[in-house]
Design a protein around this motif. Structure first.
Motif, PDB file in Angstrom:
ATOM      1  N   LEU A   1      34.637  18.713  78.579  1.00 51.97           N
ATOM      2  CA  LEU A   1      34.141  17.703  77.641  1.00 51.97           C
ATOM      3  C   LEU A   1      35.273  16.984  76.913  1.00 51.97           C
ATOM      4  O   LEU A   1      35.262  15.758  76.801  1.00 51.97           O
ATOM      5  CB  LEU A   1      33.218  18.378  76.606  1.00 51.97           C
ATOM      6  CG  LEU A   1      32.703  17.491  75.470  1.00 51.97           C
ATOM      7  CD1 LEU A   1      31.724  16.441  76.003  1.00 51.97           C
ATOM      8  CD2 LEU A   1      32.029  18.331  74.378  1.00 51.97           C
TER       9      LEU A   1
ATOM     10  N   ARG B   1      31.252  12.329  72.001  1.00 48.59           N
ATOM     11  CA  ARG B   1      32.053  13.476  72.459  1.00 48.59           C
ATOM     12  C   ARG B   1      32.456  14.333  71.264  1.00 48.59           C
ATOM     13  O   ARG B   1      32.359  15.569  71.299  1.00 48.59           O
ATOM     14  CB  ARG B   1      33.306  12.945  73.188  1.00 48.59           C
ATOM     15  CG  ARG B   1      34.187  14.019  73.806  1.00 48.59           C
ATOM     16  CD  ARG B   1      35.482  13.406  74.366  1.00 48.59           C
ATOM     17  NE  ARG B   1      36.225  12.758  73.296  1.00 48.59           N
ATOM     18  CZ  ARG B   1      37.082  11.761  73.464  1.00 48.59           C
ATOM     19  NH1 ARG B   1      37.338  11.283  74.679  1.00 48.59           N
ATOM     20  NH2 ARG B   1      37.704  11.221  72.433  1.00 48.59           N
TER      21      ARG B   1
ATOM     22  N   LEU C   1      28.176  12.010  78.925  1.00 48.03           N
ATOM     23  CA  LEU C   1      28.790  13.247  78.420  1.00 48.03           C
ATOM     24  C   LEU C   1      27.912  14.482  78.545  1.00 48.03           C
ATOM     25  O   LEU C   1      28.415  15.605  78.556  1.00 48.03           O
ATOM     26  CB  LEU C   1      29.186  13.056  76.946  1.00 48.03           C
ATOM     27  CG  LEU C   1      30.279  12.009  76.710  1.00 48.03           C
ATOM     28  CD1 LEU C   1      30.435  11.735  75.214  1.00 48.03           C
ATOM     29  CD2 LEU C   1      31.619  12.470  77.308  1.00 48.03           C
TER      30      LEU C   1
END
Ligand SMILES: [Zn+2]
Lengths: 248, 151
Positions: A81, A95, A161
């Motif tokens: 990530l 994020r 994401l």
């Protein structure tokens, strides 16, 4: 490598790689206040990275700088990530939010670690993660529940994401040993709180969590990083690679 | 022979590199001073983990004590317990405000504008010129000002 060193690399590399990513905004953010906020967040994360990498270095006989600047991509133990590119401000803040919502409960649990070094670094870092989460949550809500343009971008950010958001909670053998030694919590035990935090923020942001339960993995054990990590390292490590041992 | 009290007094003259209005002792980052047989150990704690001033402060303490003729100086970093704005002294709070920086307030925002004392203030940004400060604005005198955040 001993377990504390490996664990400290996981913690330190998350903070280092995300800190570097966030620092890429310095001088480019959409508003002066955001620029300053991102730079300060990056600074906190790089400070945290230094503490964790110093701990790893105590076990490995290396300095924090050597670990940051001379390891190769496959030696990094960060979540996939945090190495994902910034793209736009919406992706950057999504994020940050997905990470902060995991990072704070992890650091809080680590404050009670059986390892005094782990506990003191976690306690220090948790104070900073608290206001990181306040800010990233508020930004996700403001942009999701904002203009049609900001809403659409936040929806895209989540789609990009989301498949990287589940790796943090997948336990492996190292985690099992860390739990037995009282050093760190089982990452899967952090999932419920993360889901509560994310679900409530997305509801306020008028955004839906993507339904997919597929999650990429391979960052926290270094087995399969995305291609983006190598690109970060070429920039971050350039000076020490080109001029080994260079100092101010 | 130098005493710990004497060393503390010297340290109280060392300005914080980023907020020179206050000294390193005003900020509460000097946790311990030990003076024994002419050698001095100073224990400091970082404010924020990424604060670039931390290294500068250790260097300044080392240099200041050597200037006073102490040849054996050790400056140690200690993380635990983590620094809190509660450790800023009353004198430090007053100095901050007189230099236009609203001191930390447990309610989570500045008690008043450090310039005109108005209590009608609003937040502009959670972050300011350094990691420890936020940007606020006064609704009466309309001036922006720094607020030293609680940590
Ligand atoms: Zn005013």
């Amino acid at each position: 490598m001993d377990d504390i060193a490996e664990f400290a690399l996981r913690m330190g590399d998350n903070a280092l790689v995300l800190g570097h990513r966030v620092s890429e905004w310095c001088g480019h953010a959409p508003a002066l206040e955001e620029d300053i906020a991102l730079a300060n967040t990056a600074l906190d994360l790089i400070g945290q990275a230094r503490m964790w990498l110093e701990l790893a270095g105590e076990h490995l006989g290396r300095t924090a700088d050597q670990l940051a600047f001379t390891r190769d991509a496959w030696d990094f133990r960060n979540l996939l990530l945090v190495e994902q590119p910034n793209r736009d401000f919406g992706v950057t803040m999504t994020r940050q939010f997905l990470f902060d919502a995991f990072h704070l409960p992890l650091l809080t649990a680590l404050s009670g670690s059986s390892s005094p070094r782990v506990a003191e670094i976690a306690l220090k870092s948790a104070k900073e993660a608290t206001y990181h989460l306040d800010r990233s949550r508020a930004t996700v809500v403001a942009l999701g529940d904002g203009t049609p343009e900001s809403h659409a971008r936040m929806r895209d950010a989540l789609d990009i994401l989301w498949p990287y958001s589940g790796e943090a909670f997948l336990a492996d053998d190292l985690d099992t040993r860390l739990v037995e030694a009282g050093i760190a919590p089982d990452p899967s035990s952090l999932r419920a709180e993360w889901e509560r935090t994310v679900t409530s923020a997305l509801a306020e942001a008028t955004l839906d969590a993507p339904g997919s339960g597929f999650f990429h993995q391979g960052g926290r054990d270094g087995s399969r990083h995305t291609e983006h990590l190598g690109h970060i390292l070429t920039e971050m490590q350039f000076l020490q690679r080109a001029y080994p041992g260079a100092a101010w | 022979m130098v005493t710990a009290a004497q060393v503390r007094e010297w340290l109280s003259e060392i300005p914080d590199p980023e907020i020179p209005a206050v000294s390193v002792t005003d900020l509460g980052i000097v946790r311990e001073v030990e003076a024994r047989d002419g050698s001095v150990t100073v224990v400091v704690t970082p404010t924020y983990s990424g604060c670039p001033a931390t290294a500068a402060i250790s260097l300044q303490i080392d240099a200041a004590l050597r200037d006073r003729g102490i040849s054996r100086v050790e400056v140690q970093q200690r993380l635990s317990p983590p620094w809190t704005t509660d450790w800023i002294s009353e004198e430090g709070r007053a100095k901050l405000e007189s230099h236009g920086i609203a001191p930390p307030n447990p309610a989570g925002g500045p008690r008043r504008c450090p310039l005109c004392r108005s209590t009608s203030v609003e937040r502009v940004s959670q972050f300011g010129s350094t990691p420890c400060k936020a940007q606020w604005r006064c609704r009466d005198c309309l001036e922006p000002f720094d607020y030293f955040k609680c940590l």
